[in-house]
Design a protein around this motif. Structure first.
Motif, short mmCIF file in Angstrom:
data_model
loop_
_atom_site.label_atom_id
_atom_site.label_comp_id
_atom_site.label_asym_id
_atom_site.label_seq_id
_atom_site.Cartn_x
_atom_site.Cartn_y
_atom_site.Cartn_z
N PRO A 83 -12.51 -16.27 19.99
CA PRO A 83 -11.62 -17.35 20.45
C PRO A 83 -12.36 -18.70 20.48
O PRO A 83 -13.45 -18.80 21.04
CB PRO A 83 -11.22 -16.92 21.87
N ALA A 84 -11.77 -19.69 19.84
CA ALA A 84 -12.37 -21.03 19.82
C ALA A 84 -11.27 -22.05 19.61
O ALA A 84 -10.38 -21.86 18.78
CB ALA A 84 -13.40 -21.13 18.69
N GLU A 85 -11.35 -23.12 20.37
CA GLU A 85 -10.37 -24.20 20.24
C GLU A 85 -10.61 -25.01 18.97
O GLU A 85 -9.69 -25.47 18.33
CB GLU A 85 -10.45 -25.13 21.46
N ASN A 86 -11.90 -25.20 18.62
CA ASN A 86 -12.23 -25.99 17.43
C ASN A 86 -13.59 -25.55 16.91
O ASN A 86 -14.25 -24.70 17.51
CB ASN A 86 -12.19 -27.49 17.73
N ILE A 87 -14.00 -26.13 15.82
CA ILE A 87 -15.22 -25.72 15.13
C ILE A 87 -16.45 -25.84 16.01
O ILE A 87 -17.41 -25.07 15.89
CB ILE A 87 -15.40 -26.50 13.80
N THR A 88 -16.46 -26.81 16.93
CA THR A 88 -17.65 -27.02 17.77
C THR A 88 -17.86 -25.88 18.77
O THR A 88 -18.91 -25.83 19.41
CB THR A 88 -17.57 -28.36 18.52
N GLU A 89 -16.91 -24.99 18.91
CA GLU A 89 -17.05 -23.84 19.80
C GLU A 89 -17.54 -22.59 19.08
O GLU A 89 -17.76 -21.56 19.71
CB GLU A 89 -15.73 -23.57 20.52
N HIS A 90 -17.71 -22.67 17.77
CA HIS A 90 -18.17 -21.50 17.01
C HIS A 90 -19.68 -21.30 17.19
O HIS A 90 -20.44 -22.26 17.35
CB HIS A 90 -17.83 -21.67 15.53
N VAL A 91 -20.09 -20.05 17.15
CA VAL A 91 -21.50 -19.70 17.33
C VAL A 91 -22.37 -20.40 16.28
O VAL A 91 -23.41 -20.98 16.60
CB VAL A 91 -21.71 -18.17 17.26
N GLY A 92 -21.95 -20.36 15.02
CA GLY A 92 -22.74 -20.99 13.96
C GLY A 92 -22.93 -22.48 14.19
O GLY A 92 -24.02 -23.00 13.98
N TYR A 93 -21.89 -23.15 14.63
CA TYR A 93 -21.99 -24.58 14.91
C TYR A 93 -22.99 -24.83 16.04
O TYR A 93 -23.84 -25.72 15.95
CB TYR A 93 -20.61 -25.16 15.27
N ARG A 94 -22.89 -24.04 17.08
CA ARG A 94 -23.78 -24.23 18.23
C ARG A 94 -25.23 -23.92 17.88
O ARG A 94 -26.15 -24.59 18.34
CB ARG A 94 -23.31 -23.39 19.40
N LEU A 95 -25.44 -22.90 17.06
CA LEU A 95 -26.80 -22.60 16.61
C LEU A 95 -27.36 -23.76 15.79
O LEU A 95 -28.51 -24.17 15.95
CB LEU A 95 -26.83 -21.31 15.79
N LYS A 96 -26.55 -24.29 14.89
CA LYS A 96 -26.98 -25.40 14.05
C LYS A 96 -27.26 -26.65 14.89
O LYS A 96 -28.23 -27.36 14.66
CB LYS A 96 -25.93 -25.70 12.97
N ARG A 97 -26.42 -26.90 15.87
CA ARG A 97 -26.62 -28.04 16.76
C ARG A 97 -27.92 -27.91 17.53
O ARG A 97 -28.70 -28.86 17.64
CB ARG A 97 -25.43 -28.16 17.72
N SER A 98 -28.20 -26.70 18.04
CA SER A 98 -29.45 -26.45 18.75
C SER A 98 -30.64 -26.61 17.82
O SER A 98 -31.66 -27.22 18.19
CB SER A 98 -29.46 -25.05 19.36
N ALA A 99 -30.54 -26.07 16.61
CA ALA A 99 -31.63 -26.17 15.64
C ALA A 99 -31.88 -27.64 15.26
O ALA A 99 -33.03 -28.06 15.13
CB ALA A 99 -31.33 -25.34 14.39
N ALA A 100 -30.81 -28.40 15.10
CA ALA A 100 -30.95 -29.82 14.75
C ALA A 100 -31.60 -30.59 15.90
O ALA A 100 -32.44 -31.47 15.68
CB ALA A 100 -29.60 -30.42 14.39
N ALA A 101 -31.23 -30.27 17.13
CA ALA A 101 -31.83 -30.94 18.29
C ALA A 101 -33.32 -30.60 18.38
O ALA A 101 -34.16 -31.48 18.62
CB ALA A 101 -31.11 -30.53 19.57
N LEU A 102 -33.66 -29.35 18.15
CA LEU A 102 -35.06 -28.93 18.16
C LEU A 102 -35.84 -29.63 17.06
O LEU A 102 -36.93 -30.17 17.30
CB LEU A 102 -35.17 -27.41 18.01
N ARG A 103 -35.28 -29.65 15.87
CA ARG A 103 -35.96 -30.29 14.74
C ARG A 103 -36.19 -31.78 15.01
O ARG A 103 -37.27 -32.31 14.75
CB ARG A 103 -35.15 -30.08 13.46
N GLY A 104 -35.19 -32.45 15.55
CA GLY A 104 -35.33 -33.88 15.85
C GLY A 104 -36.42 -34.13 16.88
O GLY A 104 -37.24 -35.04 16.72
N ALA A 105 -36.44 -33.32 17.93
CA ALA A 105 -37.47 -33.48 18.96
C ALA A 105 -38.85 -33.21 18.38
O ALA A 105 -39.82 -33.93 18.68
CB ALA A 105 -37.18 -32.55 20.14
N MET A 106 -38.97 -32.17 17.55
CA MET A 106 -40.26 -31.86 16.93
C MET A 106 -40.68 -32.97 15.97
O MET A 106 -41.85 -33.34 15.94
CB MET A 106 -40.20 -30.51 16.23
N ASP A 107 -39.74 -33.47 15.17
CA ASP A 107 -40.06 -34.57 14.25
C ASP A 107 -40.66 -35.75 15.00
O ASP A 107 -41.68 -36.31 14.60
CB ASP A 107 -38.82 -35.05 13.49
N ARG A 108 -40.02 -36.13 16.11
CA ARG A 108 -40.50 -37.27 16.89
C ARG A 108 -41.89 -37.00 17.47
O ARG A 108 -42.78 -37.85 17.41
CB ARG A 108 -39.51 -37.62 18.00
#
Length: 153
Positions: free
Chosen positions: A12-37
């Protein structure tokens, strides 16, 4: 194009941002950005740092082994290794007696740079982990491993 029957979402998800894959990608992108900096201050990229970590743990890995371990292509790993070698952080022989693989090793300077960068990266991971209740961390890690395994990774 034929009309297709709607596909049911995996959960069950209201929109794409509630999907597991989206949330994993968002977390990975946040981690990558923090590591890059953080790694920019140590004149390293995330793939370079990952490569140094792997070589610290398992000296003598080949280009192909490092590429698999850092999630980049062999061609990209060639560029990473060249940059690390030019910076004096790793050493590789010019030739090898067995096959074509050139084993890579950290230099003393590579070990020093890794140690300095590791502190910054571990601080980021600590910040990320602190957002998860301690009692759930073991289960979270096991769940992530099971998800990767389910997709052949």
């Amino acid at each position: 194009m034929k009309d297709q029957n709607p596909v049911a979402p995996p959960h069950p998800a209201e929109n794409i941002t509630e999907h597991v894959g989206y949330r994993l990608k968002r977390s990975a992108a946040a981690l990558r950005g923090a590591m890059d900096r953080a790694l920019r201050e140590h004149d390293l990229t995330v793939p370079q740092y990952s490569c140094l970590e792997l070589l610290d743990e398992r000296p003598g890995l080949s280009n192909a082994e490092l590429a698999r371990g850092t999630f980049v292509t062999r061609q990209s790993m060639n560029v990473v290794l060249r940059g690390l070698q030019d910076a004096g952080l790793i050493s590789r022989p010019r030739t090898t007696d067995h096959g074509r693989a050139l084993p890579a090793h950290l230099t003393p300077e590579g070990g020093r740079r890794l140690e300095a960068a590791r502190s910054a990266v571990y601080a980021i991971e600590r910040q990320m982990i602190e957002a998860v209740p301690e009692r759930r961390l073991t289960d979270l890690l096991a769940d992530l491993d099971r998800m990767a395994a389910a997709l052949g990774g």
